[in-house]
Every structure is written in structure tokens, then in C-alpha cells.
Design a protein around this motif. Structure first.
Motif, PDB file in Angstrom:
ATOM      1  N   THR A  50       0.813  -1.208   0.000  1.00 28.80           N
ATOM      2  CA  THR A  50       0.000   0.000   0.000  1.00 28.80           C
ATOM      3  C   THR A  50       0.848   1.260   0.000  1.00 28.80           C
ATOM      4  OG1 THR A  50      -0.191  -0.445   2.341  1.00 28.80           O
ATOM      5  CG2 THR A  50      -2.127  -0.841   1.001  1.00 28.80           C
ATOM      6  N   GLU A  88       2.839   2.442  -2.101  1.00 31.68           N
ATOM      7  CA  GLU A  88       2.805   3.163  -3.362  1.00 31.68           C
ATOM      8  C   GLU A  88       1.569   4.064  -3.437  1.00 31.68           C
ATOM      9  OE1 GLU A  88       2.813   1.302  -7.592  1.00 31.68           O
ATOM     10  OE2 GLU A  88       4.635   0.785  -6.523  1.00 31.68           O
ATOM     11  N   GLN A  89       0.463   3.497  -3.010  1.00 31.44           N
ATOM     12  CA  GLN A  89      -0.795   4.248  -3.010  1.00 31.44           C
ATOM     13  C   GLN A  89      -0.665   5.480  -2.112  1.00 31.44           C
ATOM     14  OE1 GLN A  89      -3.246   2.903  -4.927  1.00 31.44           O
ATOM     15  NE2 GLN A  89      -4.376   4.794  -4.676  1.00 31.44           N
ATOM     16  N   LEU A  90      -0.004   5.281  -0.980  1.00 35.72           N
ATOM     17  CA  LEU A  90       0.178   6.358  -0.019  1.00 35.72           C
ATOM     18  C   LEU A  90       1.086   7.440  -0.604  1.00 35.72           C
ATOM     19  CD1 LEU A  90      -0.778   6.878   2.812  1.00 35.72           C
ATOM     20  CD2 LEU A  90       1.264   5.782   3.681  1.00 35.72           C
ATOM     21  N   LEU A  91       2.107   7.004  -1.325  1.00 34.97           N
ATOM     22  CA  LEU A  91       3.051   7.958  -1.896  1.00 34.97           C
ATOM     23  C   LEU A  91       2.422   8.793  -3.003  1.00 34.97           C
ATOM     24  CD1 LEU A  91       6.330   5.916  -2.084  1.00 34.97           C
ATOM     25  CD2 LEU A  91       5.806   7.850  -0.644  1.00 34.97           C
ATOM     26  N   MET A  92       1.413   8.228  -3.661  1.00 32.75           N
ATOM     27  CA  MET A  92       0.763   8.977  -4.729  1.00 32.75           C
ATOM     28  C   MET A  92      -0.244   9.979  -4.172  1.00 32.75           C
ATOM     29  SD  MET A  92       1.982   8.650  -7.568  1.00 32.75           S
ATOM     30  CE  MET A  92       0.771   9.632  -8.452  1.00 32.75           C
ATOM     31  N   SER A  93      -0.552   9.866  -2.885  1.00 35.37           N
ATOM     32  CA  SER A  93      -1.492  10.815  -2.287  1.00 35.37           C
ATOM     33  C   SER A  93      -0.749  12.121  -2.017  1.00 35.37           C
ATOM     34  CB  SER A  93      -2.036  10.239  -0.994  1.00 35.37           C
ATOM     35  OG  SER A  93      -1.069  10.374   0.018  1.00 35.37           O
TER      36      SER A  93
END
Lengths: 391, 668
Positions: free
Chosen positions: A227, A229-234
Motif C-alpha cells: 500500500t 505506493e498508493q500512499l506515496l501517490m497521495s
């Protein structure tokens, strides 16, 4: 970043969402919860009781050259204490020496032929104690016991104006019967309650090890689940992500620390002579450095399992090079400087300094500085590692 | 496909039975399930199904998520007891026949830290196969699947396609008579998928019976027969041609300059009682499902002329299996009725602007060039599909495009930013759905949505409404407190998709968003994606399913780190040289083997009873030559004709041609 900017950052909606998420995850994580509640109680109590160096039921071999009611009274005083029990009588010192070296007895007592006579003449008299120093620790402790028993025996005798001395001789050195007389005075821990020494040391270990474990597990989890990666895209910045990860852990670990201090006070009746605030500040630093160690471990690990194993590898040196469980003075000279690099060492020194000695900041500041510097270095290292891993 | 061929196909199973009768097997079906029921507490997962699979058959099981496919598999594999009913394998109860069945579950069940050979060895040892036999069979299958080079590689380092092939080998080493495959190709790229299915066709010709479940209907077309399962019951069994014919409808492909407008005009005239049964929008065309093609064409022309929309192309064809499936489910009232997305921001003003502009992107990883010289532009309002086999550099490219990864060379512009692509302002405008793992399994659905809404700063006033929309879109109303980790893959994808668009991004990256999602939900996904594009969002999608890729406005195909083809789906197809021949012969697998000797292996593929051959020659000459070749070998050719390329055929040709040119890095 200015201070107000930082505050706006800390209380932004994003921060709220991030922190709330962490708390929600912790709430679902039974294992983490248990590891935050159980250790202060279980580990402290276990270590406090199990690691205590109380020695009992040592087998005492006796050579009684005097054979009088007085000598028998001395022997029974010793063997009736919890520490010694009678292993048998021997005819000569040589036989007794053999028995001790064979391992039939842990200690030997030689009462000279003129023992009762000297007592009757109100002259100081000497008895000999032979100790099997294969286990040096036990030997030292049994000597202390024997001294203690004889001391109280002496008090009885002194009322009659008589004085008895014990002359310890360590078994392998039977030939060199030293004449040194020890007159130890145990300050700050007059009852020589050695659990005080242990639990004050364990407190630091507990904080560091648990912080390390909990932090590495929670840091690596996001990566393991994918997850991250998802957090980094936020839109959340790396600082926000790190702070949001650390803050809830820090909060919970602080609660654990308070619980641990309560156990120290209530279960082991460790006195509280110094400043509580100082202790808590040191504890917080200790937790932070533990969290940093955990974060650094997490950045090097691919899975929770790996992180766990790495922290296991780190535990023994942290524990044994801290002086928390064993005196630093007992380590080889070349190892001793290493303890300066160990946060557990500094924390243990501060705890003992404040709790047992009642010292203030003025007394423990070198350790405080050490702990502070260590925490600072570790925190910045972990933030750097974490950021590098993120980008 | 012309009607005449259907006759021939219907005749083929009879021939199969004849052959089986000769072997004395006709009396015992390979799999025989009667009145099979499975209850979990109050939930009835399987409700009295009847299923007969013949020996040597590839039998497909299709149906939406939660139809009871996995339960059926577990009963037939003998790992779970049925509540009631009969489940026989070659005449004996499934539980006793476990040594005769190989079962591939949905999850990867190999040991990632053992090598390929060690995994095979372990599986063989478990079944008490002698070491010599394990080695011999292992090598045989490794060769068959073109994996013998990788015997010493760790299973954890294999690509998705190779892992599945290894799982298959492990299941085959004990030499089962029946293979049960539960969605074996989820997450596997098209090239590997085709190889996987070629291997299945080969195995079935060698005498193995295969039961396979798949959410991808282009794959199901490669089965001899298909059972359509829904809510624990089997509604229909037949060959794909029979199933499609049973719909009693035709498909019209329609191309107009304004698809959005055309769709809304025609949708208002469609329904189960109208002439136009269904309207579905693809990237550069509409698919209409109609009862009477002539009447419908007339109606469409009238309606569109009245609205002033010109018709570029209208083309009548057979419905696909996917059309059939969706139409059936809709007839059952299973359409996903989600509320309208509560859109608060309109990006229409951005339409036509360049949202993503990559110029000569290059990425080096320690001397290995993962991506070289990739340039692409995606405009607002456009759906761009990035296709490629595993290891083609797709994921690396996306990571560079969205700013997660710094390119080694080239320049990037994202949402108008050129320098810092990772600034807060840029990321607020981006929606991102990563491959598979984008939700927190240990949070409830609601907590996940709250988190993403919070972190993207969705205003409190809009939050409730939007979260309600996601729940309705994913069909999870009332289940918001369920733990996300307990959701089946397809549902998780729906929530993740919802979470990625909560903040109405104007640039959206979707990395395999529909993997494991059933056709109906997939359709809802694409309706939503199209709607977002209509409001001005730029969308980049990757998928392994070429049928789905037709939904994109433009496509880019990557091979070995390079963008080798780009254009609209029809554009790419029309640029394809060569022709696709479809042959129906009496011994299809033998024909495949024969043809593979004289032409490159990828040009020949078996779809159930139909053989596809891609040739560079003129079709008439190729048909003549091939027929001669096959008949010389003693085979009978029932029919041979030219067919239209599917996007998958095109993709495979492009990849294979690039591979021939020396661009080999399909498996690093």
C-alpha cells in the motif's frame, strides 16, 4: 519550516486522516496491542523475580575442630539460614577441600580448635570459609551471606563483648589464605534487594526492545502489503507520513512506560527518591530512539519476518552491553567503552540515579546528554532512510 | 462466423464420443455431478447443479463473482464435502479420486524460496512419485511449456505467467486424469496466456480432462463446452457458438464521430423489449445487440440522421460470448444499478489539453534498460491504454509517468508541471490505483474510504455523498463495516477504483483495474471510466485483456521497454499485415502440431474446435496450401475461411515479430 507552519501541518485534515488510519489499524492488530500491555507486567515481573541473584540452599561442609556447644551454635546459625544447609562433617581441612573441589559441597566452614576458648576469653576469633568459585557469582554472593549471618550473630555476641570474624578463602587458592577483612557498606539499597538493580535495568531494555519491535513491524507492514505506493501517490508529504506513523506508536509506548513505572513502584516497591518528570523525559527519549532503531531496521527489511529477525539479532548486544542486568565493571576493559553507545545504558543510569539515589538533573546530565544525542542521531538517520526508501 | 460452420461444429462432439467409445470410456463421464448442493450456514453457494464433463474435454465454467464456482471446484477436487448430491470422478466419489485430480487454486500455492525444480520435486514427493519419474516428467513438461531454461530460478522470481505454468506443471507431475483450474490466468499477460491455453489444448488432446473457471470470456471461447453459472445454479451448457446463437441476436459495430452523443441517443431506444437490446461503448465504436439487424440498421440510421450524427461505419457480426453473458445477466435483473456519481467539479475546460507529456523516457536499473525512448502524450478527455507482456516495462513506465520514479533520461510534463512532479498541488489532481494492493486489508471498507477521502482533502460536505456512491457502485451497501481483507478480489477492485476517484482527479492512472472483476462489473468500470473522460479527465489504463483494451480511445503497445505500436484500436488492427484464417478440422491438435512444424509457433492457436492461423500470404493461397498440407497428412478439413483479427491476435503478432527482430526481454 516555521513553527506555525509546522503546527498547521500537524493539525491539517491530511494529518488527521493519516493518524486516524494508523490508530484504526492498531485497533485491529491484536498482537500489537498485546505486546504493548503484556511486556511491562510480564517481562518486568519475570525478570525481576527470575533474574534475581538470590542464592539459597548452598551445601555447607563443616570441619569442627572445636566440638563445643558454641561451635555447634555457630554451625546451626549458618545452616538454619535460608542460604546454607549442612552437607556433612569432615575430619580435616584437606578432606573438606577435596569435597568442595569434587562438588559435593558448595562451601566449607572451618571452626578452629580454640574457637570456644577465644570466645570465652572475649578475644576476637576467626573462622574460615571456603568457597567454590567455579561460579564466581555464587561464591561472591555466598560470602556476602555468610558475612551477613555472622554479622547478626556478632551482634548477639557483642552484647557479651565478644567478636567473631569470618575469613573467606576462595577454594582454588587454598594455599593463599588471605587476611583481608571486608567491611562492606551497602548504600542506597541497604537491604541489598537485588531485584531493584534488575528491574531498573529491565525498564530501559523493555522500552527499547518493544519500541524497536513495534516500530519495525508497523513500518514494514505498509511495504509488505504494497500500500506504500498508493500512499506515496497521495498528496501527503513524506514528513507527514513519517510523523503520522510514529505519533500513535509513541503515544501508546509512553502509556506502556507509565504502566511499567507503576509495576516498578507497586510490585517491587522500588523507592522514588528523585524527579518523576526527569524519569519520564528520559523514558520518552528512550522510546524515540527505540522507534528509530525499528524504523532503520524496517527500511532494510523486505518483510515483517525479516525485520523481526533483525531485531532479535540486535537484542543480545543491546541487553548485555548495557549494564542493565550485569555490572559494567564486570565486563572486560575493552568492551566497557561500547556501553556509551547504548541508549539502554544511559537510561538505566538515569533511572537508578533518580529512583534509587534521588539525584536530580545535575547528577545525571552526562547520561541525559548521551541519550539525547543518541536519539537525535537515530531519529535523523531513520527519517533519512525512510525518505530514501520512499523516493 | 457464418451459420454453415455452426453445423459442422455441432457435429464434432459426436465424433469425439465415437473415439471415446472405441476406448471404452463413453459410459463413464470424467466428471459427473448431480443435484450438487453446498451450504455455508444459511448461505447456499451451490444449489443443485448437474454437470457432465466428457473425457478429454476442456470444459469452461463462467459466471459472475460469487456464482459458486470455487465451491464447485473444491467439492470436485475432494477437498470439501458437499452438503448433498453426487460428485463423481470417473464413476467414483471425488474424495476417493483425489489422486486422479490436479487442482490449481486461485492463489499462488508454490514456495517462492524454492527453485522451479525443487518445487516440482516437492509436489512429486508429496504424491509419492519416484524421484526418477519426477525428474523425467518435470523435464518433459518444462520443455513443453518452454520453461526448461528456468529450472534453477527461484519460484518467487518468476513472472505471473511462468508461475502459473509452474503451478500447472506441479499439478501435472503426478499425472492426474482430471485438471481443475480455478481462474488460472488472473494477472497473466496475453502472450503467456495464449501459451498457457495452447498447453491446455495440447494436454486435452493427450487425454486429459480439464475443467476451468475464468472471468475472461475470450478465454472461455477456447473451451469445447461452457457452463454458465449464476447464483449457485447452472443456467446453460453448450459450445461458445451454441451459447452465442441461443441469444438469437446479432451484433452491430457502429462508428460515429461523436460516440458519447450516439450512445445517449441509442440508449434511450434500447431495452429488453426494443429492437436494440443493448448498447455498449468501446474506445472507438459502439456495439449494439439487436434482434433483427436490417430493421435495427434502419432505425439507427433514422435516429442518428435526425440528431445530425453521421455514421462512419456500420457492420453486422455475430455476438461475442461477452455480449451473450452480459445480456443474460441483464435479463436476470443482475445489472449493476449504481447511483449517479456525485460530481462536483468539472474538468471540461481542460479538454484537449495535454495532461501527460513524456518525451524519450529512459530508465536504467544497474545496467539493465527497462524502458527506452518512450514518448507519449495523453490529453484530457482521452482514455489511453498501455499494453504489454510482463517485463515489457509497462509498470516502470507508469511509475515514471505519475512521478513515483525518476527517469534516467528524457523529459516529463505532468498536469502542467515539469520540474517537481511530486508536489502536493500535482498529486492532488492525480488519481492512482496501483496493481492489486491499494486498500488496507486491516481496515473496514468505510475506514478505507474515510482515509482516502481525508488524505485527498475531499471536503466534509461532499464526503458522505461520495462514500455512499462508492458503496453503491461496488454493490456493498450495508456492508461498509466489513473488513476489506475479507472481500473477494473483484469487489476489492471496485472499492479501490471508487477510492481512487473520490477526489475527482483530472488525471487518472489505473494499473490493471479490472483484474479478477467479472464481466458485468467490468462493464460498470468502463462506463464510469468513459464518463470521467467525458468530463475532461485524462486516463491511463493498463490491462492484460485485449478485449477490454478495445474500450480505450488510443492504445500503446510495449515490447522490451519500447513503444512499438500506437493508435486507435481499429487503426492498430487495420495496420496489421497478414490475414487470420479460421479452420475446422477433424483432429485439431494434430493439425496444430503439424502446422507448427512448418510455420512459427505463435501463428497457430486452437480455440476449442477452431484453429486460428495467422499468415502473411494472400488468404486464398494460404487456405489452399494449408488444406493441401493437412489433407496430405490424412486430416479432414471441414471448413476454412478468413476471419477478422481480434486485438489479441494483433498484439501477439506485434510482440512475436518484435521478438524475432531481436527485442527479447520478455523474461528478464
Amino acid at each position: 519550516m516555521t513553527l506555525t507552519g509546522l503546527f498547521r501541518h500537524l493539525f491539517s485534515y491530511r494529518m488527521r486522516a493519516l493518524v486516524k488510519k494508523e490508530f484504526n489499524q492498531i485497533r485491529r492488530d491484536r498482537r500489537l496491542q498485546i505486546s504493548l500491555v503484556l511486556p511491562p507486567i510480564l517481562q518486568l515481573t519475570l525478570f525481576g523475580f527470575a533474574l534475581s541473584s538470590n542464592v539459597s540452599d548452598l551445601r555447607l561442609a563443616v570441619v569442627d575442630d572445636n566440638r563445643t556447644p558454641e561451635s555447634r551454635e555457630l554451625i546451626s546459625t549458618l545452616t538454619e539460614s535460608k542460604s546454607f544447609r549442612l552437607a556433612g562433617y569432615y575430619a580435616s581441612v584437606d578432606q573438606l577441600g577435596d569435597a568442595v573441589s569434587r562438588g559435593d559441597a558448595d562451601a566449607g566452614l572451618v571452626v578452629p580448635y580454640d574457637y570456644a576458648r577465644d570466645l570465652a576469653r572475649q578475644r576476637p576469633t576467626t573462622v574460615q570459609l571456603l568457597l567454590n568459585a567455579t561460579n564466581a557469582n555464587t561464591a561472591t554472593i555466598s560470602r556476602a551471606y555468610a558475612q551477613g549471618v555472622l554479622q547478626s550473630y556478632n551482634v548477639n555476641l557483642r552484647q557479651n563483648g565478644i567478636h567473631l570474624q569470618v575469613q573467606p578463602t576462595v577454594a582454588p587458592n587454598l594455599a593463599r589464605r588471605g587476611q583481608i577483612q571486608l567491611q562492606p557498606a551497602f548504600l542506597f539499597n541497604p537491604g541489598l534487594v537485588d531485584s531493584w538493580f534488575i528491574v531498573t535495568g529491565v525498564l530501559g531494555l523493555l522500552l527499547i526492545l518493544n519500541s524497536t519491535m513495534v516500530a519495525s513491524a508497523s513500518m514494514v507492514r505498509e511495504r509488505e502489503a504494497g500500500t506504500i505506493e498508493q500512499l506515496l501517490m497521495s498528496p501527503a508529504s513524506t514528513t507527514e507520513i513519517i510523523v503520522a506513523k510514529i505519533a500513535p506508536l509513541f503515544f501508546l509506548l509512553s502509556l506502556m512506560m507509565l504502566a511499567a513505572i507503576a509495576v516498578l513502584r507497586l510490585v517491587f516497591s522500588v523507592p522514588f527518591r528523585g524527579s518523576l518528570l526527569l524519569l519520564i523525559c528520559a523514558g520518552c527519549l528512550c522510546i524515540l530512539s527505540g522507534i528509530s532503531i525499528g524504523t532503520v531496521i524496517a527500511t532494510f527489511s523486505r518483510s515483517a519476518q525479516q525485520a523481526q529477525l533483525t531485531s532479535f539479532f540486535l537484542n543480545p548486544p543491546l541487553a548485555s552491553l548495557s549494564g542493565a542486568l550485569n555490572p559494567i565493571e564486570a565486563m572486560p576493559k575493552w568492551l566497557q567503552p561500547l556501553t556509551v553507545l547504548n541508549p539502554v545504558h544511559h537510561f538505566a543510569a538515569i533511572v537508578r540515579g533518580t529512583m534509587l539515589k534521588g539525584g536530580g538533573f545535575a547528577d545525571v546530565w552526562p547520561n541525559f546528554l548521551g541519550l539525547f544525542l543518541f536519539t537525535l542521531v537515530l531519529v535523523s538517520l531513520s527519517v533519512r532512510r525512510f525518505r530514501k526508501q520512499l523516493s | 462466423m457464418a451459420e454453415g460452420h455452426t453445423q459442422v461444429i455441432a457435429a464434432t462432439p459426436v465424433r469425439e464420443v465415437d473415439r471415446d467409445a472405441a476406448e471404452g470410456l463413453a459410459a463413464t463421464p470424467a466428471i459427473d455431478a448431480r443435484d450438487l448442493t453446498k451450504r455455508y450456514g444459511k448461505v447456499e453457494a451451490v444449489r443443485g447443479i448437474k454437470l457432465e464433463v466428457r473425457p478429454r474435454e476442456i470444459f469452461g465454467l463462467i459466471g459472475p463473482d460469487g456464482a459458486g464456482k470455487t465451491s464447485t471446484f473444491q467439492i470436485l477436487a475432494g477437498v470439501m464435502e458437499a452438503t448433498s448430491g453426487v460428485a463423481n470422478i470417473f464413476g467414483s466419489p471425488a474424495r476417493e479420486m483425489r489422486s486422479q485430480t490436479g487442482y490449481l487454486t486461485q492463489s499462488f500455492s508454490l514456495y517462492p524460496d524454492l527453485t522451479v525444480a525443487e518445487n516440482i520435486r516437492y509436489c512429486g514427493d508429496l504424491r509419492r512419485i519416484s524421484p526418477q519419474q519426477i525428474v523425467a516428467r518435470g523435464q518433459q513438461y518444462l520443455r513443453m511449456f518452454d520453461m526448461d531454461r528456468f529450472a534453477d530460478r527461484l519460484a518467487g522470481k518468476l513472472s505471473g505467467g511462468m508461475r502459473q505454468k509452474l503451478s500447472l506443471i506441479c499439478a501435472l507431475v503426478p499425472q492426474p486424469r482430471i485438471l481443475l483450474l480455478d481462474e488460472p490466468t488472473t494477472g497473466v499477460d496475453p502472450v503467456s496466456r495464449r501459451e498457457f491455453w495452447d498447453a491446455l489444448a495440447h494436454l486435452s488432446a493427450d487425454g486429459l480432462t480439464i475443467l476451468v473457471a475464468t472471468p475472461y470470456l475470450d478465454e472461455a471461447e477456447r473451451c469445447h463446452r461452457i457452463a454458465f453459472m449464476h447464483q449457485g445454479q447452472i443456467l446453460q451448457i453448450g459450445s461458445s457458438t451454441e451459447l452465442c446463437a441461443s441469444l438469437n441476436a446479432k451484433r452491430i459495430e457502429l462508428r460515429t464521430p461523436d460516440l458519447r452523443k450516439t450512445e445517449s441517443i441509442l440508449a434511450s431506444h434500447s431495452g429488453p423489449d426494443d429492437d436494440i437490446l443493448d448498447v455498449q461503448r468501446f474506445g472507438d465504436r459502439l456495439d449494439l445487440l439487436v434482434r433483427d439487424p436490417d430493421q435495427a440498421q434502419q432505425q439507427v440510421t433514422e435516429e442518428l440522421t435526425r440528431a445530425g450524427v453521421s455514421i462512419e461505419e456500420m457492420h453486422v457480426d455475430q455476438p461475442t460470448l461477452e455480449n451473450t453473458f452480459v445480456a443474460r445477466l441483464r435479463a436476470l435483473g443482475q445489472d449493476l444499478h449504481s447511483s449517479e456519481f456525485p460530481s462536483r467539479h468539472n474538468h471540461s475546460s481542460l479538454r484537449g489539453q495535454i495532461a501527460i507529456d513524456a518525451k524519450s523516457l529512459l530508465k536504467d536499473f544497474d545496467g539493465f534498460t527497462a524502458v527506452k525512448n518512450v514518448s507519449l502524450q495523453i490529453r484530457n478527455g482521452e482514455v489511453y491504454g498501455l499494453l504489454g507482456a510482463n517485463g515489457a516495462g509497462k509498470t516502470t513506465t507508469i511509475r515514471m509517468l505519475c512521478g513515483l520514479l525518476e527517469p534516467t533520461g528524457g523529459s516529463m510534463e505532468l498536469a502542467g508541471a515539469t520540474g517537481n512532479l511530486r508536489s502536493e498541488a500535482v498529486r492532488k489532481r492525480i488519481g492512482y490505483m496501483s496493481q492489486k494492493f491499494s486498500l488496507y486489508d486491516d481496515l473496514s471498507i468505510r475506514q478505507n474510504l474515510d482515509f482516502f477521502a481525508g488524505v485527498y482533502g475531499v471536503p466534509d460536505a461532499e464526503r458522505e455523498e461520495k462514500i455512499r456512491w462508492v458503496l453503491s457502485f461496488s454493490g456493498l451497501e450495508g456492508k461498509q463495516d466489513q473488513l476489506t481483507g475479507s472481500l473477494p478480489g473483484g469487489w476489492k477492485q471496485r472499492v479501490a477504483f471508487g477510492a481512487a476517484i473520490l477526489h475527482e482527479p483530472d488525471i487518472l492512472f489505473l494499473d490493471e483495474p479490472t483484474s479478477g472483476v467479472d464481466p458485468l462489473a467490468r462493464r460498470a468500470f468502463w462506463t464510469m471510466i468513459n464518463r470521467l473522460a467525458d468530463t475532461g479527465a485524462a486516463i491511463l489504463v493498463t490491462t492484460h485483456y485485449l478485449e477490454e483494451a478495445e474500450q480505450c480511445n488510443r492504445l500503446g503497445m510495449m515490447v522490451a521497454g519500447e513503444l512499438v505500436a500506437e493508435g486507435t484500436p481499429s487503426g492498430i488492427k487495420s495496420r496489421q499485415t497478414g490475414h487470420l484464417l479460421q479452420l475446422i478440422v477433424d483432429q485439431p491438435q494434430r493439425a496444430v502440431d503439424l502446422l507448427k512444424h512448418t510455420t512459427e509457433g505463435w501463428r497457430v492457436s486452437l480455440f476449442g474446435e477452431r484453429l486460428h492461423l495467422i499468415t502473411e500470404d494472400a488468404p486464398e493461397i494460404a487456405i489452399q496450401q494449408t488444406t493441401q498440407q493437412l489433407e496430405a497428412a490424412g486430416l479432414r478439413v471441414f471448413s476454412a475461411r478468413e476471419d477478422r483479427f481480434s486485438l489479441e491476435d494483433v498484439f501477439i503478432s506485434i510482440v512475436e515479430k518484435a521478438r524475432l527482430e531481436g527485442k527479447v526481454s520478455l523474461e528478464k
